[in-house]
Design a protein around this motif. Structure first.
Motif: not given
Length: 586
Positions: A568-586
């Motif tokens: 979770p920490a690695t994906l949250a630190a880089v741009d990509g689908p996980y970050r985009a999903l975070q922004d989408l879901l708030g």
């Protein structure tokens, strides 16, 4: 041609029912014999009573001595057999009926389970419930309302006519003709006339239940859109259709009753007309005229139930077709011929899996790859409709993938029987169902042989033990329909406890915090953290915030395939689908 095909199908359905009833042949035969004994005793009682009364009157008028001991003893014997036979017949036939009802329901459930959920998607819940309850209740009447009257009528008619022929062949022949009218021709005519109305009544009742259930379930929406009057009119129209069919069937039933009564009276008059010349010539004793007349009339008790039985046959066959239409469906998941293999470990591998729910639909999973190592904790995230829940459906063997392979413990999933595969998996779904039983009843569904210590340990791990002990009767407290005594969070934790009690090495969690407030969700995730220890866990969720510290790895699913993986920490630190999903879901 169409009528012949329908008739042949009806015979096939009845043969299938007879095969289902075979384990209780003894009870069924016992009920028929007792009913036969009671009927023959009643017919004999009326005939002997007529002879006795007539003989007494003639003896009194002539001033001669009459031996009344023998007929009096026969009357008492027939009365005792009739009374005892009817009591025992009710006892045995109803016992047989309840056993057959249990047999039908168990048989239906056993064949229903392999079809769920894939082959039951086209059936609405109310329609399925109607088949389970109302249609099986209708089929249950085949023994009591069709089989018993038919067997008793056939045997009783033979005995009655044989005894009658000993006294007067013409009376026996005339009675046989009228019995065939009332017991053969009339039931067949009523069956043809009532088949359509009976079958239609079964379908209309099922449709009416669906409509009423929809109206009750969607009452708020109907009020908002002002559609209550329209729905009420729909219910009223279906009710009128059902009433029309019931009126038609009632009219036929009344006609049948009158026709059987007419045949019985004609038989009585035929006996009088046929025997009177012989009495006048002194060839037959006068008292036998009264006996034969009452004997002929009483004989129709044997065939009185047949017209109604055959009239109801249309409903029974329609109910049978509805039941068989469900159980004859081919399961979506195939079972291997041999025994299931023993898994090497608790690992799971999805390798190039492609899956869709129907050939006309797009692929839900398209080249899906995922590995769950024993003891690992993985979260599967993605937008709604990405195919996350389908992964669980495949792993639980509710469906089979069309391409690729799924390995469970080093063996392809198709090598396991569905129940054997599920034995290694515990599932907590977002809509885990709690039954209308006690807390303990709901927990024991996972492991019926679990002891009190194991049950309490699972509940403590899921942090629901204190909640249970605060209930009025503790673990014996009834939960109500769908677990209404518990809050949403408590019900989820009880579902987790049930999954933990199963003690399976693989734990699947499908949106366990969906619809819960933040505080309840946090408490539930705290319960999950301890519940995951030592298990291979796949967590499907939209809640990305709590994943850090809860899972080892996150896999992002998009358009049926994994597009990003990492902690979770690695994906949250880089741009990509996980970050985009975070922004989408708030």
């Amino acid at each position: 041609m169409k009528r012949r095909a329908t008739s042949e199908q009806g015979r096939k359905d009845l043969r299938r029912l007879a095969a289902l009833f075979r384990p209780y042949t003894g009870w069924m035969a016992g009920g028929c014999l007792l009913a036969l004994a009671a009927l023959l005793a009643n017919v004999g009682l009326l005939a002997v009573s007529g002879h006795f009364i007539a003989s007494m009157a003639l003896a009194g008028a002539a001033g001669v001595v009459f031996n009344f001991f023998t007929p009096a003893a026969l009357i008492r014997a027939f009365a005792l057999v009739r009374t005892g036979g009817r009591y025992l017949e009710r006892l045995v036939t109803h016992e047989a009926t309840f056993r057959l009802l249990a047999q039908l329901r168990v048989w239906f459930y056993e064949r229903l389970e392999p079809l769920a959920p894939a082959r039951l998607q086209t059936l609405r819940a109310t329609d399925l419930l109607s088949r389970i309850q109302a249609d099986i209740d209708t089929l249950n009447q085949v023994y009591l309302r069709l089989f018993v009257p038919l067997v008793v009528a056939a045997l009783a008619s033979v005995v009655i006519l044989a005894v009658m022929a000993l006294f007067s062949v013409p009376v026996a022949l005339g009675t046989a003709l009228l019995l065939s009218v009332a017991g053969v021709w009339l039931p067949r005519w009523l069956q043809r006339r009532g088949a359509a109305a009976g079958a239609r009544a079964v379908q209309t009742r099922a449709a009416l239940r669906n409509t009423v259930a929809d109206a009750l379930g969607g009452d708020a929406e109907l009020r908002v859109y002002g559609a209550q009057a329209h729905w009420h009119a729909r219910v009223q129209a279906q009710s009128e259709t059902l009433l029309d069919d019931q009126r038609a069937l009632s009219g036929l039933s009344g006609l049948a009753t009158g026709a059987v009564g007419l045949c019985a009276n004609l038989a009585l008059w035929w006996a009088v007309i046929a025997v009177a010349p012989a009495v006048a010539q002194g060839a037959i004793a006068p008292a036998q005229l009264a006996m034969l007349a009452l004997f002929a009339m009483a004989a129709f008790e044997a065939v009185t139930p047949l017209p109604l039985a055959f009239q109801m046959l249309g409903e029974q066959l329609a109910a049978a077709r509805r039941i068989f239409a469900v159980v004859d469906a081919e399961p979506a998941v195939s079972s291997p011929v041999g025994e299931s293999p023993a898994p090497v470990d608790a690992g799971v591998v999805f390798d190039g899996v492609r899956f869709r729910y129907d050939a006309s639909l797009p692929w839900v999973l398209d080249g899906f790859d995922l590995t769950l190592a024993p003891g690992s904790r993985t979260a599967l995230v993605g937008a709604s409709g990405a195919g996350k829940s389908s992964v669980l459906q495949l792993l639980a063997r509710f469906w089979d993938c069309q391409e690729g392979r799924i390995l469970l413990g080093g063996h392809t999933l198709g090598e396991y029987a569905p129940d054997d595969a599920r034995r290694h998996i515990a599932v907590v779904s977002q809509d885990a169902y709690l039954f209308n039983g006690s807390v303990l009843d709901n927990l024991l569904l996972a492991r019926p042989d679990a002891d009190a210590e194991a049950i309490e340990a699972a509940c403590r791990t899921a942090r629901v033990h204190e909640v249970i002990m605060a209930l009025p009767q503790g673990y014996d407290t009834p939960l109500g329909e769908s677990g209404t005594r518990l809050s949403g969070g408590q019900a989820r934790r009880l579902a987790i406890a049930r999954a933990l009690l199963k003690d399976a090495p693989i734990l699947l969690l499908d949106e366990p915090t969906e619809g819960l407030d933040a505080a309840t969700a946090r408490a539930l995730y705290d319960s999950l953290a301890s519940a995951m220890a030592g298990r291979a866990v796949l967590l499907i969720t939209h809640q990305l915030g709590p994943l850090a510290g809860l899972v080892d790895e996150v896999a992002v699913l998009d358009e049926g395939r994994i597009v990003q993986r990492g902690s979770p920490a690695t994906l949250a630190a880089v741009d990509g689908p996980y970050r985009a999903l975070q922004d989408l879901l708030g």
